[in-house]
Design a protein around this motif. Structure first.
Motif, PDB file in Angstrom:
ATOM      1  N   ALA A 173     -34.958  47.006  52.744  1.00  0.00           N
ATOM      2  CA  ALA A 173     -35.127  45.723  51.703  1.00  0.00           C
ATOM      3  C   ALA A 173     -34.874  46.374  50.137  1.00  0.00           C
ATOM      4  O   ALA A 173     -34.641  45.549  49.904  1.00  0.00           O
ATOM      5  N   ALA A 174     -36.151  47.311  50.046  1.00  0.00           N
ATOM      6  CA  ALA A 174     -36.210  47.739  49.484  1.00  0.00           C
ATOM      7  C   ALA A 174     -35.488  48.763  48.811  1.00  0.00           C
ATOM      8  O   ALA A 174     -34.472  48.756  47.448  1.00  0.00           O
ATOM      9  N   ARG A 175     -34.520  49.297  49.672  1.00  0.00           N
ATOM     10  CA  ARG A 175     -33.424  50.054  49.133  1.00  0.00           C
ATOM     11  C   ARG A 175     -32.579  49.019  49.010  1.00  0.00           C
ATOM     12  O   ARG A 175     -31.740  49.736  47.445  1.00  0.00           O
ATOM     13  N   ASP A 177     -32.487  46.329  46.994  1.00  0.00           N
ATOM     14  CA  ASP A 177     -33.314  45.835  46.021  1.00  0.00           C
ATOM     15  C   ASP A 177     -33.748  46.375  44.970  1.00  0.00           C
ATOM     16  O   ASP A 177     -33.427  45.879  43.135  1.00  0.00           O
TER      17      ASP A 177
END
Lengths: 278, 354
Positions: A173-175, A177
């Motif tokens: 998810a962070a990637r 984002d």
């Protein structure tokens, strides 16, 4: 006898047993502190008194003026803090990478890390000493830190926590984002590892604070002793002056006890996680 | 907003090929559901679109660009995960503003966008809570909010409702659909639940074993499945299948127990084939081909009666829109409209046009 009576009796016996064990564990500690306040004459009284009849601060005064006790404590403190910072940093990085980037080569490296845990320090202590000597690091914090920068157990502990408590989706998810890998490590992974890292920090700190074998061979100048080495030195240099040694030990206990009180929860977590204490 | 085009997509993990040359196009603004049994490769396609896995061969286009080698963060997509993947140490507002912060938007701008999105999703009272203080449905909304807030070209949903209880799932299904109508962003939605796919999607892609079986509008799949797999997968309760034969020149379909159904009109069939009966097409009376079946189980829901019956040594499901008292072991006569019977090739499974 009814069941409640029996339960009450069992509880009572348990309490008594635990109380006795508690006393047995605490007596040497109390004796040590008491000895620090005794006059040399009272030290030799048999049976030893639990509370000094004529308490004196002479021993403490002598210890702090005649030996560089504070300096030793400072050395130990510096060593322990630096070692803790290094171990926390290396364990967090290595544990995260081993836990979340399982390439074959990384797994082999991890097994090698683990393998170092079963080799006793004493086995490679002497070769390490020569290396440190060749580097000109004897009698320096740098030399002391060699061997206390990485803890294989710490890497293992963090790896397990990473696998158990950081789902892949969070990183993905962070990637998506838009976060870079370092950013993810700093702002997503590290905050989630706060608990285990704190537990590890406590373990690492006390490992360094109580280290003895390595400091005694690396630190040969009196000024650069750590506290453990300094205490051991009372026996030869001061012909086993028990009251001085007791006073010094009691003084040294203060920061340890203070740290324990402040970090009790992390301390227990660390021991529970590792199943070991030093 | 953008069109997503997938061309001859292959994906292998080691020696195992998961996707065997997938091609389909998702029109701009469409809601497309990828549906299929677990292990069919639907989530893999989503992860390939997101850039979380590397493409073995083939191309993915978003808009005018081939994005094969584009980093996930530069694809301008947003993904909602099955387990929500909310950052546990950040508040709802921080979770939702995460991507905007990474885009170096100003504080005021982030706050405005988060507030606006939170209002759309009805989570504006929860902005200062941590994810662990939220219920499942609220977490789901926040996860969607995190995706919406950055206004991506494409939304990717990976089984977003499967962790919710049945009632909430139905409610969120409607909300998601309404949200899509409002935002009109191209959406790819992965699910193993054909009802979700049927109710929400404009276009459904049915997959099996790394291949696309059929792409079509929901009712198209229902009425004209290309093969026995799609026919069995789409529709709940599922279609029943029976082997049957027709002699050359005859107008009858003979079941394996000797019962005879009249053949659908205009069908040239001979030899063996499979017929498919939709549960709701079977009735107690009326015009059509009749057959006898033994009741094995009966479920009354009040408005409907669901029967499990044995016909020609196969189990079929019958859905009656009325109450029907029966005991297990009873033999009843049922009727089916021959034109509603679907026929499949017994070797290839392909549907034969009737």
């Amino acid at each position: 006898m009814s069941a409640t009576d029996r339960a009450r009796r069992t509880n009572f016996l348990l309490d008594v047993t635990l109380f006795v064990i508690c006393i047995l564990l605490l007596t040497p500690l109390i004796l040590l502190i008491a000895n620090g306040f005794k006059t040399p004459q009272e030290m030799l009284v048999w049976p030893p008194t639990l509370f000094p009849k004529d308490p004196t601060l002479e021993n403490f005064h002598k210890v702090f003026t005649e030996t560089p006790l504070l300096r030793w404590m400072l050395n130990s403190f510096l060593f322990a803090i630096l070692s803790t910072v290094a171990i926390v940093a290396t364990s967090a990085l290595a544990g995260y990478i081993i836990g979340k980037f399982p390439f074959r080569t990384i797994n082999i490296i991890f097994i090698l890390f683990l393998a170092t845990a079963i080799i006793p320090f004493e086995v490679y202590m002497i070769p390490l000493y020569f290396q440190v000597k060749a580097l000109g690091l004897l009698n320096s914090v740098g030399g002391l830190l060699v061997g206390y920068l990485v803890m294989s157990f710490g890497i293992f502990l963090i790896r397990q926590n990473v696998i158990a408590s950081i789902p892949d989706e969070l990183l993905e998810a962070a990637r998506i984002d838009g976060a870079g890998e370092l950013w993810i490590f700093w702002y997503v992974v590290l905050p989630l590892l706060r608990g285990p890292l704190a537990a590890l920090a406590v373990l690492a700190f006390f490992q360094a604070w109580t280290a003895f074998a390595w400091p005694i061979i690396v630190m040969t100048r009196k000024k650069s002793f750590t506290i453990e080495v300094g205490l051991a030195n009372f026996q030869s240099a001061y012909t086993v002056d028990l009251s001085l040694l007791s006073a010094a030990s009691a003084a040294v206990m203060v920061p340890s006890v203070l740290a324990f009180v402040l970090l009790r929860r992390n301390f227990v977590e660390g021991i529970a996680a590792s199943g070991m204490k030093e | 907003m953008a069109t997503v085009e997938i061309k001859e997509l292959h994906k292998s993990f080691g020696d195992v090929e998961i996707l065997h040359g997938i091609s389909f196009t998702i029109p701009d603004g469409a809601f497309v559901a990828l549906v299929g049994p677990s292990g069919c490769g639907k989530s893999t396609i989503l992860r390939l679109i997101a850039g979380l896995e590397e493409i073995t061969s083939g191309e993915i286009h978003i808009g005018d660009n081939i994005i094969n080698d584009v980093e996930p963060k530069n694809r301008n997509i947003a993904m909602v995960f099955q387990n929500y993947a909310l950052y546990p140490h950040l508040t709802v507002a921080q979770n939702m503003g995460f991507s905007l912060k990474l885009l170096k938007k100003s504080k005021a701008e982030i706050e405005r966008a988060v507030q606006h999105t939170a209002e759309i999703l009805g989570v504006n009272k929860l902005l200062h809570r941590l994810p662990k203080q939220l219920s499942g449905g609220q977490r789901q909304r926040v996860a969607m909010g995190r995706a919406i807030v950055r206004k991506p070209q494409v939304f990717l949903f990976d089984e977003p409702l499967s962790n919710l209880d049945a009632k909430l799932r139905v409610q969120m299904r409607a909300e998601l659909k309404a949200l899509h109508r409002r935002l009109a962003t191209t959406t790819v939605y992965v699910t193993h639940d054909q009802i979700e796919a049927m109710t929400m999607a404009d276009i459904v892609v049915v997959m099996r074993n790394g291949n696309v079986e059929q792409v079509g509008r929901p009712l198209e799949l229902y009425d004209k499945p290309v093969n026995q797999f799609v026919a069995g997968f789409i529709g709940s309760p599922a279609m029943g299948f029976l082997p049957a034969t027709t002699k050359v020149g005859s107008s009858e379909m003979v079941l394996s127990d000797g019962q005879v159904l009249s053949k659908p009109t205009c069908t040239a069939l001979d030899g063996g084939y499979i017929i498919g009966l939709r549960p709701e097409h079977i009735q107690l009376g009326g015009n059509g081909a009749s057959f006898k079946a033994t009741i094995e189980a009966s479920e009354q829901t009040g408005s409907e009666t669901l029967l499990l019956a044995r016909l020609a040594d196969q189990e079929i499901t019958i859905l009656l829109r009325e109450r029907f008292d029966t005991t297990i072991g009873d033999v009843h006569t049922f009727v089916i409209d021959p034109t509603a019977v679907q026929v499949f090739d017994s070797k290839t499974g392909a549907r034969l046009e009737t």
